[in-house]
Design a protein around this motif. Sequence first.
Motif, PDB file in Angstrom:
ATOM      1  N   ARG A   1     -25.657   0.957   5.654  1.00 24.75           N
ATOM      2  CA  ARG A   1     -26.171  -0.086   4.753  1.00 24.75           C
ATOM      3  C   ARG A   1     -27.587   0.249   4.297  1.00 24.75           C
ATOM      4  NH1 ARG A   1     -23.557  -3.873   8.229  1.00 24.75           N
ATOM      5  NH2 ARG A   1     -25.511  -4.194   9.362  1.00 24.75           N
ATOM      6  N   HIS A   2     -28.402   0.692   5.235  1.00 24.53           N
ATOM      7  CA  HIS A   2     -29.784   1.078   4.918  1.00 24.53           C
ATOM      8  C   HIS A   2     -29.798   2.257   3.950  1.00 24.53           C
ATOM      9  CE1 HIS A   2     -34.099   1.696   5.679  1.00 24.53           C
ATOM     10  NE2 HIS A   2     -33.816   2.984   5.745  1.00 24.53           N
TER      11      HIS A   2
ATOM     12  N   ASN B   1     -25.188   2.686  15.897  1.00 31.80           N
ATOM     13  CA  ASN B   1     -25.346   1.727  14.791  1.00 31.80           C
ATOM     14  C   ASN B   1     -25.049   2.336  13.418  1.00 31.80           C
ATOM     15  OD1 ASN B   1     -26.170  -0.466  16.465  1.00 31.80           O
ATOM     16  ND2 ASN B   1     -28.217   0.432  16.602  1.00 31.80           N
TER      17      ASN B   1
ATOM     18  N   GLU C   1     -25.093  -0.333  10.328  1.00 31.90           N
ATOM     19  CA  GLU C   1     -26.450  -0.687   9.928  1.00 31.90           C
ATOM     20  C   GLU C   1     -27.131   0.489   9.224  1.00 31.90           C
ATOM     21  OE1 GLU C   1     -30.698  -2.030  11.996  1.00 31.90           O
ATOM     22  OE2 GLU C   1     -28.835  -2.138  13.138  1.00 31.90           O
TER      23      GLU C   1
ATOM     24  N   GLN D   1     -29.524   5.056  11.565  1.00 32.10           N
ATOM     25  CA  GLN D   1     -30.554   4.591  10.644  1.00 32.10           C
ATOM     26  C   GLN D   1     -31.675   5.618  10.539  1.00 32.10           C
ATOM     27  OE1 GLN D   1     -31.635   0.501  10.707  1.00 32.10           O
ATOM     28  NE2 GLN D   1     -33.660   0.829   9.852  1.00 32.10           N
TER      29      GLN D   1
END
Length: 237
Positions: free
Chosen positions: A53-54, A47, A50, A220
């Motif tokens: 972006r975090h 991921n 994602e 993440q």
Amino acid sequence: MKHLVIVLIAILIAGTDCLTGQTPTAPDEELLLFVQRDIRPSVDRLNFHEGLRHFLAGLPAATPVKIYLTANEQYSLVAEGPAGQLDWPGAVEFTLGFPSTTPYKNLLKFLQTSQVRDRTIIFVSTGVSQDMYQLIDSTGFLPGETTFAPSTYYPLPRIIDYCKKNGVRLLGLFNPPPPSNQPSTASQATLQPSQLTLSAFRYVVEDSGGKAYYNFISYQALFENILRTGAWKRKAS
């Protein structure tokens, strides 16, 4: 009177920063990401989109960020702007591995051509390089030894030298390559390709004064760790 106006403007600016809770970002806190594009499918499983972006959302909003993608023997700027305004991934898509990709040569070329100085670079790569494996097959091992000497692959020591001389700090994110994307070598009997790849990756990142991350469960979780520890800053605590 002129001096009084200047003082009043400075006070107003400082007051605005206090009210908004924002700390001005120093010029040397510009963050560069140099990301290998042909790193599917593991980049999807972990991921990356994602996670990034975090990460961008967790940076000070004004932090200047530039994101480069590299594949084959090329690289290009795909996103640029303050962290709080970047829309990731936009139209960016990852691909399956290209046998001709040379991530270390590309990174070295980027450093030299762009004259990067006093920056942190987040380097995301599988570390798979066809020409490095060819070198291992021919000259990478000394008689009677079972460990690869990464310094024999010329881009690696040159990257290390450049980073040390120019205040560049590498954060290496090792994206595990699928077995099918790792060229077979005559040296497999003594040292597996996955070990060779990680060994070279850690060598270039850690010997340059940076930090290598590998064996993480998701991007993440990894980016959360980088934010929490402040490792993204050039002068990390």
